[in-house]
Structure formats: structure tokens, C-alpha cells
Design a protein around this motif. Structure first.
Motif, short mmCIF file in Angstrom:
data_model
loop_
_atom_site.label_atom_id
_atom_site.label_comp_id
_atom_site.label_asym_id
_atom_site.label_seq_id
_atom_site.Cartn_x
_atom_site.Cartn_y
_atom_site.Cartn_z
N LEU A 184 0.81 -1.13 -0.15
CA LEU A 184 -0.17 -0.01 -0.05
C LEU A 184 0.88 1.47 0.14
O LEU A 184 0.45 2.26 -0.42
N ARG A 185 2.13 1.23 0.60
CA ARG A 185 3.01 2.24 0.48
C ARG A 185 3.71 2.22 -0.65
O ARG A 185 4.76 2.98 -0.97
N ARG A 186 3.52 1.22 -1.57
CA ARG A 186 4.17 1.19 -2.99
C ARG A 186 5.81 0.83 -2.74
O ARG A 186 6.68 1.40 -3.54
N ASP A 187 5.91 0.06 -1.54
CA ASP A 187 7.23 -0.50 -1.36
C ASP A 187 7.51 -1.90 -1.65
O ASP A 187 6.57 -2.88 -1.04
N GLU A 233 18.31 -10.66 -5.07
CA GLU A 233 18.47 -9.29 -4.31
C GLU A 233 17.75 -8.46 -5.14
O GLU A 233 17.42 -7.18 -4.65
N ASP A 234 17.40 -8.70 -6.38
CA ASP A 234 16.99 -7.58 -7.43
C ASP A 234 15.72 -7.57 -7.67
O ASP A 234 15.10 -6.93 -8.46
N THR A 235 14.74 -8.32 -7.10
CA THR A 235 13.45 -8.54 -7.56
C THR A 235 12.36 -7.34 -7.34
O THR A 235 11.53 -7.11 -7.64
N GLU A 236 12.95 -6.34 -6.27
CA GLU A 236 12.13 -5.22 -5.95
C GLU A 236 12.06 -4.38 -7.38
O GLU A 236 11.02 -3.60 -7.46
N ARG A 237 12.95 -4.45 -8.31
CA ARG A 237 12.82 -3.75 -9.25
C ARG A 237 11.47 -3.85 -10.11
O ARG A 237 11.11 -2.87 -11.15
N ILE A 238 10.87 -4.88 -10.14
CA ILE A 238 9.51 -5.10 -10.77
C ILE A 238 8.34 -4.25 -10.19
O ILE A 238 7.34 -4.04 -10.92
N TYR A 239 8.49 -3.98 -9.05
CA TYR A 239 7.48 -3.55 -8.12
C TYR A 239 7.04 -2.04 -8.80
O TYR A 239 5.75 -2.01 -8.81
N PRO A 240 7.79 -1.12 -8.96
CA PRO A 240 7.17 0.01 -9.77
C PRO A 240 6.11 -0.22 -10.84
O PRO A 240 5.35 0.51 -11.16
N GLN A 241 6.68 -1.08 -11.79
CA GLN A 241 5.86 -1.74 -12.74
C GLN A 241 4.57 -2.27 -12.70
O GLN A 241 3.56 -1.89 -13.08
N ILE A 242 4.61 -2.99 -11.48
CA ILE A 242 3.34 -3.83 -10.91
C ILE A 242 2.58 -2.51 -10.19
O ILE A 242 1.22 -2.52 -10.81
N PHE A 243 2.79 -1.59 -9.58
CA PHE A 243 2.19 -0.71 -8.97
C PHE A 243 1.70 0.31 -10.16
O PHE A 243 0.26 0.65 -10.07
N GLU A 244 2.23 0.72 -11.15
CA GLU A 244 1.86 1.45 -12.28
C GLU A 244 0.70 0.90 -12.90
O GLU A 244 -0.27 1.21 -13.44
N HIS A 287 -6.99 0.03 -12.37
CA HIS A 287 -7.78 0.12 -10.96
C HIS A 287 -7.94 -1.11 -10.31
O HIS A 287 -8.90 -1.38 -9.62
N TYR A 288 -6.81 -1.68 -9.96
CA TYR A 288 -6.69 -2.85 -9.16
C TYR A 288 -6.50 -2.47 -7.73
O TYR A 288 -5.65 -1.50 -7.42
N VAL A 289 -6.98 -3.03 -6.64
CA VAL A 289 -6.70 -2.71 -5.20
C VAL A 289 -6.18 -3.75 -4.64
O VAL A 289 -6.53 -5.06 -4.90
N VAL A 290 -5.22 -3.49 -3.81
CA VAL A 290 -4.32 -4.65 -2.95
C VAL A 290 -5.26 -5.03 -1.99
O VAL A 290 -5.69 -4.17 -1.21
N LYS A 291 -5.49 -6.41 -2.18
CA LYS A 291 -6.21 -7.01 -0.68
C LYS A 291 -5.26 -7.72 0.26
O LYS A 291 -5.75 -7.92 1.57
N GLY A 292 -4.27 -8.44 -0.08
CA GLY A 292 -3.15 -9.12 0.79
C GLY A 292 -1.75 -8.67 0.30
O GLY A 292 -1.48 -7.87 -0.18
N ASP A 293 -1.08 -9.82 0.64
CA ASP A 293 0.43 -9.85 0.66
C ASP A 293 0.63 -10.10 -1.00
O ASP A 293 -0.12 -10.78 -1.82
N ALA A 294 2.07 -9.98 -1.12
CA ALA A 294 2.51 -10.45 -2.54
C ALA A 294 3.43 -11.65 -2.11
O ALA A 294 4.05 -11.67 -1.16
#
Length: 276
Positions: free
Chosen positions: A182-185, A221-232, A238-245
Motif C-alpha cells: 500500500l506504500r508502494r514499497d 536480491e534484485d526482484t524489487e525492481r519489478i514493483y514500480p511496474q506492478i504498481f503502475e 484500478h486494481y486494489v491491494v487485498k493482501g500480500d505479495a
């Protein structure tokens, strides 16, 4: 076993029917473990059909890891009470081996399924799927950057896997908590996990529901780089986070030589998408 006429058989015949090599039978005779019922004047060994029961027990106990000396001592002192105790003990050994083999098979199947699935993956696409609930083993809770995970967490999780009789190298992944998503982290790890049914730890689950699935090539150790694309992508659709990844490597060092070529799947638990 009933007594039959002409019950004696040669060592060659006994070896063939019992599937115990002739040399092994001779060795067992020499060490006093299993002697023929009769030895002729010419030195030929003869066995009775009733001895199939004993050689069968020797075979089973040997396969279960008992030494020949322990088996010999048991046979010399055998009684209903001692036999019952030994069989119950070996029953526990068999159950443990079954548990280990079950998880070994599960690991092999899981890795094979992941590799097979990964062969048709398009890392440029994202899809939404409905996922059934899946049992998993989870580590204790942390909140640390994937680049700074402490050895204590890794060691503890490996001990948990060992307690569950999972073989070394059992596939493990990472969970990114809802609050961080939810914090886009996408950097902070909440848990390590493995997909398996637990016997000695509290059973946790990957919840049933809808998941946004993404793939990327990256080292551990580099998988976090995909998250900006996921959040975008989530914001755009208009997808809403419900739980964990849930992060799981479909291709890791078992498959690929170069860490930068590892393939990771990220599944973000989302609310049911609105129908268009």
C-alpha cells in the motif's frame, strides 16, 4: 508356512526364489546370520521353504538401515515381545522415510511444474488469475530489506524445513506485506515461505482469491525492481491491494548458470477486478 514334501532346496534354487544372491547367502552363513537348514557331506547347502520368512525379515531390516550384527543379535534372542518392540520401532522408521520421500517427490514435482510453466512465460505481460488456497510453511515475522536479511532468519527457516522433513534445497520464496504494498514499497520482506503441508508447525495458507501475476528476470536480491511496474499497472487498471505479495523463483540456480537470468514470479493478492 506349511511343511511340504521334499521341502529341502539347493542354495541356487533358494537364491532364485528369494532373490537373494548366492554369494550373499554364503556370506550370511559364514557370519552366523542365516544358516542353511542342512549341509550335505559334500558341503552343499540346502534350505527349507519356511526359511523364506526369516530371509524376508533380514532383507526388510537391512533395507531399513539395521546393521547385520544387530539383525543377528535380534534373531538369536527373538521372542514375541522383542519382535513386537522391533517391529513397532521399524514402523516409525518407515513412517519417517515415507514422510521424507513424500516431500522429496513434492519438491521434484513443484520444481518440474515451475520449469514447465516458465518455458511459456512472457515477462512483458501481466495477468490476473483466480488462485485456490495453498498450504505453506512460513518463517517468523520480519520487516527487513531483502538486501539486509539476517542469517538468523535464513537459519531458522531451514531448521523449520528440516523439522518438517523437507529435503535440502526445498524451494523457498518471500512474502511482501500488504502494508508495504500500500506504500508502494516492494523491497521490505515480511516472511520467508515454502509451499508445503506442515506437520510440526502451525499451518499457514496463501489465501484463495484473485492475484495479479508478473514475471521478471532478476537475481535473488534484485526482484524489487519489478514493483514500480506492478504498481503502475495496478493504478492504470484500478486494481486494489487485498493482501500480500508472494515471490517464487521458477528458474533459479538449479536451472540457470547466471543469477541475472533467474526468473521470478510475483503474485499480488488483489480485490476481485470490476467486470468491464
Amino acid at each position: 508356512m506349511p511343511k511340504l514334501k521334499n521341502d529341502l532346496m539347493s542354495i541356487s534354487a533358494f537364491s532364485k526364489l528369494s532373490r537373494v544372491p548366492r554369494k550373499t547367502l554364503i556370506f550370511y552363513d559364514q557370519i552366523g546370520l542365516f544358516k542353511p537348514a542342512f549341509v550335505a557331506a559334500n558341503g552343499y547347502r540346502y534350505y527349507t521353504r519356511s526359511q523364506f520368512d526369516t530371509i524376508g525379515v533380514i532383507y526388510i531390516f537391512k533395507e531399513l538401515g539395521m546393521s547385520l550384527e544387530d539383525i543377528r543379535e535380534y534373531l538369536e534372542r527373538r521372542s514375541p515381545v522383542s519382535t513386537l518392540a522391533l517391529l513397532r520401532k521399524q514402523e516409525e522408521v518407515v513412517q519417517l522415510q515415507i514422510a521424507k520421500l513424500t516431500l522429496a517427490r513434492q519438491m521434484i514435482t513443484q520444481r518440474a511444474d515451475n520449469i514447465e510453466h516458465s518455458l511459456n512465460v512472457d515477462t512483458s505481460r501481466r495477468v490476473v488469475i483466480h488462485q485456490e488456497r495453498k498450504p505453506l510453511l512460513r518463517s517468523y515475522r520480519v520487516h527487513e530489506s531483502r538486501r539486509e536479511l539476517n542469517e538468523e532468519l535464513w537459519d531458522d527457516f531451514q531448521e523449520r524445513l528440516q523439522k518438517e522433513n523437507a529435503p535440502a534445497g526445498y524451494p523457498a520464496g518471500a512474502i511482501i506485506g500488504k502494508e508495504d504494498l500500500l506504500r508502494r514499497d516492494g523491497d521490505m520482506i515480511s516472511y520467508m515461505f515454502s509451499f508445503l503441508t506442515t506437520q510440526h508447525h502451525e499451518q499457514e495458507y496463501m489465501p484463495e482469491g484473485y492475484y495479479l501475476v508478473s514475471y521478471t528476470r532478476a537475481d535473488y536480491e534484485d526482484t524489487e525492481r519489478i514493483y514500480p511496474q506492478i504498481f503502475e499497472y495496478m493504478e492504470k487498471h484500478h486494481y486494489v491491494v487485498k493482501g500480500d505479495a508472494y515471490e517464487e523463483f521458477l528458474q533459479d540456480e538449479v536451472v540457470m548458470k547466471h543469477p541475472e537470468d533467474y526468473l521470478v514470479r510475483v503474485m499480488v493478492h488483489i480485490e476481485e477486478p470490476a467486470k468491464s
